[in-house]
Structure formats: structure tokens, C-alpha cells
Write an enzyme that holds these catalytic residues in place. Structure first.
Site, PDB file in Angstrom:
ATOM      1  N   SER A  31      -4.419   6.998  -2.506  1.00  0.00           N
ATOM      2  CA  SER A  31      -3.610   6.812  -3.949  1.00  0.00           C
ATOM      3  C   SER A  31      -4.232   5.404  -4.427  1.00  0.00           C
ATOM      4  CB  SER A  31      -2.139   6.401  -3.706  1.00  0.00           C
ATOM      5  OG  SER A  31      -1.182   7.695  -3.182  1.00  0.00           O
ATOM      6  N   HIS A  63      -3.951  11.582  -7.213  1.00  0.00           N
ATOM      7  CA  HIS A  63      -4.879  12.139  -6.045  1.00  0.00           C
ATOM      8  C   HIS A  63      -6.013  13.164  -6.516  1.00  0.00           C
ATOM      9  CE1 HIS A  63      -2.223  11.032  -2.429  1.00  0.00           C
ATOM     10  NE2 HIS A  63      -1.743  10.620  -3.557  1.00  0.00           N
ATOM     11  N   HIS A  85      -0.596  15.674   2.536  1.00  0.00           N
ATOM     12  CA  HIS A  85       0.423  14.678   3.273  1.00  0.00           C
ATOM     13  C   HIS A  85       1.515  15.649   3.866  1.00  0.00           C
ATOM     14  CE1 HIS A  85      -1.109  12.285   0.042  1.00  0.00           C
ATOM     15  NE2 HIS A  85      -1.165  11.196   0.833  1.00  0.00           N
ATOM     16  N   TYR A  87       4.482  14.704   3.555  1.00  0.00           N
ATOM     17  CA  TYR A  87       5.727  15.003   2.495  1.00  0.00           C
ATOM     18  C   TYR A  87       5.595  15.840   1.511  1.00  0.00           C
ATOM     19  CZ  TYR A  87       2.839  11.775  -0.438  1.00  0.00           C
ATOM     20  OH  TYR A  87       1.953  11.520  -1.276  1.00  0.00           O
ATOM     21  N   GLU A  88       4.383  16.708   1.181  1.00  0.00           N
ATOM     22  CA  GLU A  88       4.119  17.637   0.476  1.00  0.00           C
ATOM     23  C   GLU A  88       4.843  19.061   1.032  1.00  0.00           C
ATOM     24  OE1 GLU A  88       0.323  17.147  -2.139  1.00  0.00           O
ATOM     25  OE2 GLU A  88       0.079  15.994  -0.076  1.00  0.00           O
ATOM     26  N   ALA A 115      -2.726   3.831   0.348  1.00  0.00           N
ATOM     27  CA  ALA A 115      -2.207   2.925  -0.189  1.00  0.00           C
ATOM     28  C   ALA A 115      -0.900   2.416   0.703  1.00  0.00           C
ATOM     29  CB  ALA A 115      -1.482   3.295  -1.731  1.00  0.00           C
ATOM     30  N   MET A 210       2.422   6.714   4.262  1.00  0.00           N
ATOM     31  CA  MET A 210       2.831   8.138   4.547  1.00  0.00           C
ATOM     32  C   MET A 210       1.365   8.835   5.013  1.00  0.00           C
ATOM     33  SD  MET A 210       5.183   8.443   1.289  1.00  0.00           S
ATOM     34  CE  MET A 210       6.366   6.926   1.037  1.00  0.00           C
ATOM     35  N   SER A 211       0.415   8.378   5.546  1.00  0.00           N
ATOM     36  CA  SER A 211      -0.676   9.130   5.793  1.00  0.00           C
ATOM     37  C   SER A 211      -1.453   8.417   7.040  1.00  0.00           C
ATOM     38  CB  SER A 211      -1.810   8.991   4.563  1.00  0.00           C
ATOM     39  OG  SER A 211      -2.335   7.702   4.256  1.00  0.00           O
ATOM     40  N   ASN A 234       2.457  -2.620  -3.096  1.00  0.00           N
ATOM     41  CA  ASN A 234       3.630  -3.185  -3.495  1.00  0.00           C
ATOM     42  C   ASN A 234       4.283  -3.767  -2.063  1.00  0.00           C
ATOM     43  OD1 ASN A 234       3.732  -0.062  -2.464  1.00  0.00           O
ATOM     44  ND2 ASN A 234       5.473  -0.970  -1.708  1.00  0.00           N
ATOM     45  N   HIS A 246       5.875   4.828  -8.177  1.00  0.00           N
ATOM     46  CA  HIS A 246       4.258   5.154  -7.996  1.00  0.00           C
ATOM     47  C   HIS A 246       3.314   4.496  -8.799  1.00  0.00           C
ATOM     48  CE1 HIS A 246       1.596   7.842  -5.972  1.00  0.00           C
ATOM     49  NE2 HIS A 246       1.429   8.580  -7.018  1.00  0.00           N
TER      50      HIS A 246
END
Ligand code: HPA
Length: 274
Positions: A31, A63, A85, A87-88, A115, A210-211, A234, A246
Site C-alpha cells: 500500500s 493496490h 492478503h 484479511y481479504e 505499509a 498485515m502482510s 502512521n 486508510h
């Protein structure tokens, strides 16, 4: 078809789509990194990532979903501008499919960018950080499942040197002010709570995302060396008083772009045989 055969087949499609029998290195853009893709070298070929069998269309804004083949001073680089990911809702083998395909396409070096939320308050937002190590807190692993097929290394991959010392050295040579940190990879889907971030700090994490961790394991298993770079987009929850969005993640990527492009380009150029 097992996931390794699927990746071998995908590698052949990559060769067809790009017109290159083999690539030397692959860069996975996270990201906020996507716009850097075409600026790292000369674009030799371009396709939609989803044209590679096994790679699902992206579901997250920001993405890119592009596959590029670059020439960076003679180094052939495959760019995966987009990733899948957990989470998808994708299974582990889908999350690592792009990286496995890149290794089967010849890539001996895998650069994984992402990110991340910054846990260390002294590292400002917009700063790239080189990964020194990771914590796989996703609860899954690409090495879980049926026995790895004959002809490939067994499942108990040594992760002592997950992130390659020479590649980290290249990054520091390009951008001497870079710092290093430990990346905690979580399942994600939501940002963390402040209590979770305090826990992550206690167990040694500097960055949270998350990756990346599953792709690193899959790449190391197949013998590729890995460089990981997080862009701190962040402060993680509770580290600062601001709320997380996001859009903020994407904006931090845009602001840092020239530095990220120079860093990736500089590392890739150093892969050329001297
Ligand atoms: N937490 C998890 N993943 C992230 C974050 C975060 O704060 N920022 C960007 N990816």
C-alpha cells in the site's frame, strides 16, 4: 494441482506475458508503494497481475494490480504492484502464490515492501525502515499442509537469516539514514487496539502490518533471499493521539515516493554483476 505446480505454471505465464525467460529479482509493492513501480527502471513489459493464473483481482483501494517487467541497468526485475492478503479472505497459498511464482520465474532476490504502523515513537511517519526480522503472528504459515513435493526443500525452513544481510547493506549504502526494525505481521482486517500495540512493543516489534511475513517464509523456503522494507504510514494505535485512516496510509506513501524510488532503484542496481 498442488500450490508449487500452480506457481510453476504461473511462472511460465509470466515469461509469456513479459517476453523474458527469466527475471533476476522481484519487487512486491505494498500500500502506498504502487506508484513507484514504473520509476525504478525502464519498463520492458506490462500486464495485469490478474492475468497470471492463481492471482486474484485486488479488492483494496490503492493496490495497483499491475505486473511490470523492468530493466534496471541490466538487472531484469519483475514488479508485482499489488498483493493478496489474508484479511481479504484469501488462503495462505494464494497470499504467497505471487512470490513463489516469481522464484520459479528465476528471481533469486525478493524485495517485499509494505505499509506499516510505527510502534517506535521516535521514527516519524513517512520513513522507510529496513526489516531486520519479523514476528509471524498471523496464526498460519505457508509451510502448513501436505508434504512439500519431491525435488523441493522440506518444510522446516531455517529462518535465522530471514532478511538478507547483504541486501540490507545495499539499502543502507543507498540511504545511510535508514534505520532497521522488527516487523510484526498480523492477520489484520482491523487496525490494532492500543493494548495490542503495547503487547507488540513488549515482545519486540517496532512495526506492525498485515502482510510480508508469509511471503518471506515462502521465498526463504525456495532459497531466494529477501529484503523487507516498511514505510511507516502512521503511528500504531495509542502511539499518538490521532485516529487511523486508510487514506492516511496512501497519503504517506505519496509524500515519501521520491525517497522510496531512489532506495529501490539503488538496491536493484547493486544486484548487477560487477
Ligand atoms: N496496523 C496494521 N497494519 C498497518 C498499519 C497499522 O497501524 N498501518 C499500515 N498498515
Amino acid at each position: 494441482m498442488n500450490p508449487y505446480e500452480a506457481a510453476q505454471e504461473a511462472a511460465q505465464v509470466v515469461a509469456k506475458l513479459t517476453g523474458a525467460d527469466r527475471h533476476d529479482a522481484a519487487v512486491v509493492l505494498g500500500s502506498g508503494w504502487g506508484e513507484a513501480a514504473a520509476q525504478m527502471g525502464d519498463v520492458v513489459a506490462q500486464a495485469a497481475l490478474a492475468d497470471v493464473p492463481g492471482i486474484p483481482p485486488p479488492t483494496v483501494v490503492g493496490h495497483g494490480g499491475q505486473l511490470l517487467s523492468l530493466d534496471v541497468r541490466g538487472v531484469r526485475v519483475l514488479v508485482l504492484a499489488g498483493r493478496s492478503h489474508l484479511y481479504e479472505g484469501h488462503p495462505v497459498e494464494t497470499v504467497v502464490h505471487g512470490v513463489r511464482s516469481a522464484v520459479f520465474a528465476g528471481c533469486e532476490t525478493i524485495v517485499l515492501t509494505n505499509a506499516a504502523g510505527g510502534i517506535d515513537p521516535s521514527v516519524p511517519v513517512g520513513t522507510p525502515v529496513v526489516l531486520s526480522d519479523h514476528l509471524n503472528l498471523t496464526g498460519v504459515s505457508p509451510m502448513v499442509g501436505p508434504e512439500v513435493p519431491d525435488g523441493l526443500p522440506g518444510r522446516f525452513v531455517d529462518l535465522t537469516d530471514a532478511y538478507d544481510a547483504e541486501l540490507r547493506g545495499f539499502a543502507h549504502a543507498v540511504d545511510p539514514s535508514l534505520s532497521e526494525g522488527v516487523y510484526a505481521g498480523l492477520l489484520g482486517g482491523a487496525f490494532e487496539t492500543p493494548a495490542e500495540i503495547r503487547m507488540l512493543r513488549t515482545i519486540g516489534a517496532d512495526l506492525v502490518g498485515m502482510s510480508t511475513v508469509l511471503e518471506t517464509i515462502a521465498a526463504r523456503h525456495l532459497g531466494a533471499r529477501v529484503l523487507g522494507i516498511s514505510l511507516v504510514t502512521n503511528f500504531a494505535a495509542g502511539v499518538s493521539t490521532e485516529k487511523l485512516f486508510h487514506a492516511e496510509v496512501l497519503a504517506a506513501g505519496a509524500a515519501a515516493r521520491p525517497r522510496l524510488v531512489a532506495l529501490l532503484r539503488g538496491v536493484l542496481e547493486r544486484l548487477a554483476p560487477s
